[in-house]
Scaffold this active site. Structure first.
Site, PDB file in Angstrom:
ATOM      1  N   TYR A  68       7.995  -4.372  15.292  1.00 47.19           N
ATOM      2  CA  TYR A  68       7.652  -4.285  13.872  1.00 47.19           C
ATOM      3  C   TYR A  68       8.645  -3.147  13.142  1.00 47.19           C
ATOM      4  CZ  TYR A  68       3.328  -6.877  14.128  1.00 47.19           C
ATOM      5  OH  TYR A  68       2.418  -7.636  14.818  1.00 47.19           O
ATOM      6  N   GLN A  86      13.610 -14.017   5.327  1.00 42.26           N
ATOM      7  CA  GLN A  86      12.402 -14.907   5.262  1.00 42.26           C
ATOM      8  C   GLN A  86      12.029 -14.820   3.846  1.00 42.26           C
ATOM      9  OE1 GLN A  86       8.810 -12.876   6.792  1.00 42.26           O
ATOM     10  NE2 GLN A  86       7.858 -14.958   7.354  1.00 42.26           N
ATOM     11  N   THR A  96      39.108  44.100  -3.372  1.00 41.37           N
ATOM     12  CA  THR A  96      37.761  43.606  -3.952  1.00 41.37           C
ATOM     13  C   THR A  96      38.182  43.094  -5.453  1.00 41.37           C
ATOM     14  OG1 THR A  96      36.583  45.486  -2.806  1.00 41.37           O
ATOM     15  CG2 THR A  96      35.469  44.735  -4.934  1.00 41.37           C
ATOM     16  N   SER A 112      35.060  42.229  -0.992  1.00 38.97           N
ATOM     17  CA  SER A 112      34.018  41.851  -1.825  1.00 38.97           C
ATOM     18  C   SER A 112      34.315  41.044  -3.303  1.00 38.97           C
ATOM     19  CB  SER A 112      32.908  42.780  -2.215  1.00 38.97           C
ATOM     20  OG  SER A 112      32.719  43.507  -0.983  1.00 38.97           O
ATOM     21  N   ARG A 134       0.841  -1.111   0.107  1.00 40.09           N
ATOM     22  CA  ARG A 134      -0.160  -0.074  -0.145  1.00 40.09           C
ATOM     23  C   ARG A 134       0.749   1.521  -0.011  1.00 40.09           C
ATOM     24  NH1 ARG A 134      -4.189   0.936   4.047  1.00 40.09           N
ATOM     25  NH2 ARG A 134      -3.393  -0.742   5.575  1.00 40.09           N
TER      26      ARG A 134
HETATM   27  C1  UD1 Z   1      -0.485  -7.836  13.096  1.00 39.44           C
HETATM   28  C2  UD1 Z   1      -0.919  -8.624  14.165  1.00 39.44           C
HETATM   29  C3  UD1 Z   1      -2.412  -8.106  14.688  1.00 39.44           C
HETATM   30  C4  UD1 Z   1      -1.894  -6.732  15.094  1.00 39.44           C
HETATM   31  C5  UD1 Z   1      -1.395  -5.794  13.974  1.00 39.44           C
HETATM   32  C6  UD1 Z   1      -0.797  -4.492  14.397  1.00 39.44           C
HETATM   33  C7  UD1 Z   1      -0.485 -11.110  13.735  1.00 39.44           C
HETATM   34  C8  UD1 Z   1      -0.777 -12.358  13.090  1.00 39.44           C
HETATM   35  N1  UD1 Z   1      -1.154 -10.101  13.574  1.00 39.44           N
HETATM   36  O1  UD1 Z   1      -1.443  -7.795  11.985  1.00 39.44           O
HETATM   37  O2  UD1 Z   1      -2.779  -8.844  15.734  1.00 39.44           O
HETATM   38  O3  UD1 Z   1      -2.950  -6.120  15.440  1.00 39.44           O
HETATM   39  O4  UD1 Z   1      -0.082  -6.359  13.658  1.00 39.44           O
HETATM   40  O5  UD1 Z   1      -0.316  -3.791  13.667  1.00 39.44           O
HETATM   41  O6  UD1 Z   1       0.640 -10.879  13.999  1.00 39.44           O
HETATM   42  N2  UD1 Z   1       6.043  -9.392   8.605  1.00 39.44           N
HETATM   43  C9  UD1 Z   1       7.102 -10.081   8.385  1.00 39.44           C
HETATM   44  N3  UD1 Z   1       6.733 -11.326   7.618  1.00 39.44           N
HETATM   45  C10 UD1 Z   1       5.675 -12.019   7.512  1.00 39.44           C
HETATM   46  C11 UD1 Z   1       4.433 -11.159   7.928  1.00 39.44           C
HETATM   47  C12 UD1 Z   1       4.737 -10.047   8.567  1.00 39.44           C
HETATM   48  O7  UD1 Z   1       8.146  -9.811   8.311  1.00 39.44           O
HETATM   49  O8  UD1 Z   1       5.489 -12.898   7.000  1.00 39.44           O
HETATM   50  C13 UD1 Z   1       5.948  -8.319   9.271  1.00 39.44           C
HETATM   51  C14 UD1 Z   1       5.519  -7.020   8.450  1.00 39.44           C
HETATM   52  O9  UD1 Z   1       6.572  -6.325   7.455  1.00 39.44           O
HETATM   53  C15 UD1 Z   1       5.102  -5.925   9.562  1.00 39.44           C
HETATM   54  C16 UD1 Z   1       4.964  -6.900  10.559  1.00 39.44           C
HETATM   55  O10 UD1 Z   1       5.407  -8.118  10.493  1.00 39.44           O
HETATM   56  O11 UD1 Z   1       6.259  -5.127   9.591  1.00 39.44           O
HETATM   57  C17 UD1 Z   1       3.210  -7.037  10.764  1.00 39.44           C
HETATM   58  O12 UD1 Z   1       2.619  -7.655   9.682  1.00 39.44           O
HETATM   59  P1  UD1 Z   1       1.296  -7.297   8.932  1.00 39.44           P
HETATM   60  O13 UD1 Z   1       1.249  -8.263   7.882  1.00 39.44           O
HETATM   61  O14 UD1 Z   1       1.303  -5.603   8.782  1.00 39.44           O
HETATM   62  O15 UD1 Z   1       0.487  -7.876  10.206  1.00 39.44           O
HETATM   63  P2  UD1 Z   1      -1.049  -7.226  10.389  1.00 39.44           P
HETATM   64  O16 UD1 Z   1      -2.020  -8.097   9.718  1.00 39.44           O
HETATM   65  O17 UD1 Z   1      -1.151  -5.922  10.450  1.00 39.44           O
END
Ligand code: UD1
Ligand code: CA
Length: 449
Positions: free
Chosen positions: A103, A75, A405, A387, A15
């Site tokens: 995060y 990952q 100057t 200057s 996004r």
């Molecule tokens: C997650 C939480 C949710 C919380 C929310 C807060 C879980 C399952 N859910 O949801 O409860 O309210 O964050 O913002 O944990 N990421 C990885 N690898 C992955 C997936 C995610 O590195 O395979 C990282 C993303 O880059 C991001 C963070 O983990 O920085 C959160 O992932 P995202 O997919 O945004 O989680 P949400 O669905 O928002």
């Protein structure tokens, strides 16, 4: 007690509509990733593991840029937050302290909040950071039973009743390494998204007789960035917080909303910052200095009693000693200006040294670049640069020296000497009047057609 950080930063950030990995977008001049690392740095983590995936090479480099000891793990597929945490297991082999999961796209968590989580670990096996959401939207919900956190349910998997809960999951989790990795290994992906949810470890922990709880913080701290609009709001929030902190520490700002700061801007007490000043990263302004309107500073140091601007630009390596005056339309780059020296108008000083109390006249240029290499200009103390002097570097002007100057200085000027290098003036008597009348006659003829 030793702590380790696991920072999740593998997500794509679709996004953001950007080729740049999400966590490398900046607020306050620093990537989101650095903000996350910075908030935890006060805990002096023994190890920092950044889990990367999308744009991994750039993210790895940024992590190392903040902390050369940071360890990046890959990952390959983004199978969920539990899967992401599991990637850090090997890198934390042999570590048995506290692990804090953060995060990379959540820049405002405070050190204080992390310390509260660690404190809560004294009585609980797992501590989750929650917040009361004004609009709980699609956040995971924390299901509490008194002090005990019994489960986290993701929005997609929640019942209507569970969705009515307003206590939400920030994503930050703290547990000891062994407990965390044991639980993460047991997480499955049988849910609405088919992902391995880190949040599932809470239910699993309770089933194993472990104790989980939640610590709460202000919703603003948990703000995560998913879009450019959210990034812009986060920047605004960052600016507001940083301005407030500086003003509370004794900095004077007449129009704080027009002053833009960086994550590392340092400004001393009783310094005055006029409207519309931009502080890019790496600036220190000492007590009592004055930065006048419409100036731009980056990588610069301004000492006590110095004045900069209006309309001045200090670039990286600008080092102003006490009581220096830098005036309008002056650019200073990689140059040390000694005590009480003045560079007041329309001047470029780059790769230079200027001695104490010297005065640099309007329109002076250090010609530091020959198209291939940069060269230094050295000017002594108590020297007067006239200057429109061009200082063709490498060149040295001594102490108590002078340039006339419009001099083009191509040779060193000894102490006490005056350099003058320009063509001599001749006055042609009556010539101007004659020329004017010829030109006016020509114009009149043209007007008639
Ligand atoms: C997650 C939480 C949710 C919380 C929310 C807060 C879980 C399952 N859910 O949801 O409860 O309210 O964050 O913002 O944990 N990421 C990885 N690898 C992955 C997936 C995610 O590195 O395979 C990282 C993303 O880059 C991001 C963070 O983990 O920085 C959160 O992932 P995202 O997919 O945004 O989680 P949400 O669905 O928002
Ligand atoms: Ca998210």
């Amino acid at each position: 007690m030793s702590t380790a950080l696991v920072i999740l930063a593998a997500g794509k950030g679709t996004r953001m509509e950007s080729d740049l990995p999400k966590v490398l977008h900046k607020i306050g001049g620093a990537p989101l990733l650095h903000h996350a690392m910075l908030s935890a740095s006060a805990l002096e983590p023994e190890r920092t593991i950044v889990v990367t995936g999308h744009g991994a090479e750039l993210v790895d480099a940024a992590a190392q840029d903040f902390d050369p000891d940071a360890n990046a793990v890959r990952q390959k597929e983004q199978l969920g937050t539990a899967h992401a945490v599991a990637q850090a297991r090997e890198a934390l082999d042999g570590f048995d302290g506290e692990v804090i999961v953060l995060y990379g796209d959540t820049p405002f968590i405070t050190t204080d909040t992390l310390e509260q989580m660690i404190a809560a670990r004294a009585t609980h096996d797992i501590v989750v950071l929650g917040f009361e959401a004004t609009d709980p939207g699609r956040y995971g919900r924390l299901l509490m039973d008194g002090e005990t956190l019994s489960r986290i349910v993701e929005y997609k998997d929640a019942t209507e009743e569970e969705r009515a809960v307003t206590l939400c999951n920030s994503g930050v989790i703290c547990a000891d390494a062994r407990t965390l990795f044991d639980l993460v290994a047991a997480v499955g992906n049988d849910n609405a998204s088919g992902e391995y949810y880190l949040t599932d470890i809470i239910g699993l922990a309770n089933a194993r007789g472990l104790k989980a709880t939640a610590v709460t913080c202000d919703e603003a701290e948990t703000l995560g960035i998913n879009s450019r609009l959210e990034l812009a709001s986060a920047e605004a929030l960052f600016q507001q917080n940083k301005r407030r902190a500086l003003i509370e520490d004794g900095v004077m700002m007449q129009a704080p909303d027009t002053v833009f700061l960086s994550f590392d801007t340092i400004i001393g007490r009783d310094a005055e910052i006029e409207p519309n000043v931009v502080f890019a990263p790496g600036v220190t302004v000492e007590s009592g200095a004055r930065i006048r309107a419409f100036s731009h500073l980056e990588g610069a140091h301004v000492s006590r009693g110095a004045t900069v601007g209006p309309f001045a630009r200090l670039r990286p390596g600008a080092e102003l000693a006490e009581d220096v005056h830098i005036g309008n339309f002056v650019e200073i780059k990689n140059a040390a200006i000694d005590e009480g020296a003045k560079v007041n108008h329309l001047t470029y000083i780059g790769d230079a040294e200027i001695g104490a109390r010297s005065n640099i006249g309007a329109g002076t240029i250090t010609c530091n670049y020959d198209g291939v290499m940069k060269h230094r200009t050295t000017i002594g103390r108590d020297t007067f640069i006239g200057s429109n002097t061009m200082l063709v570097a490498p060149v040295t002007v001594g102490n108590e020296a002078m340039t006339a100057t419009a001099t083009v200085v191509t040779k060193d000027v000894p102490d006490g000497a005056m350099a003058i290098a320009r063509t001599d003036q001749t006055n042609k008597d009556g010539f101007a009047r004659k020329l004017f009348s010829i030109l006016r006659a020509k114009k009149a003829k043209q007007a008639k057609g």
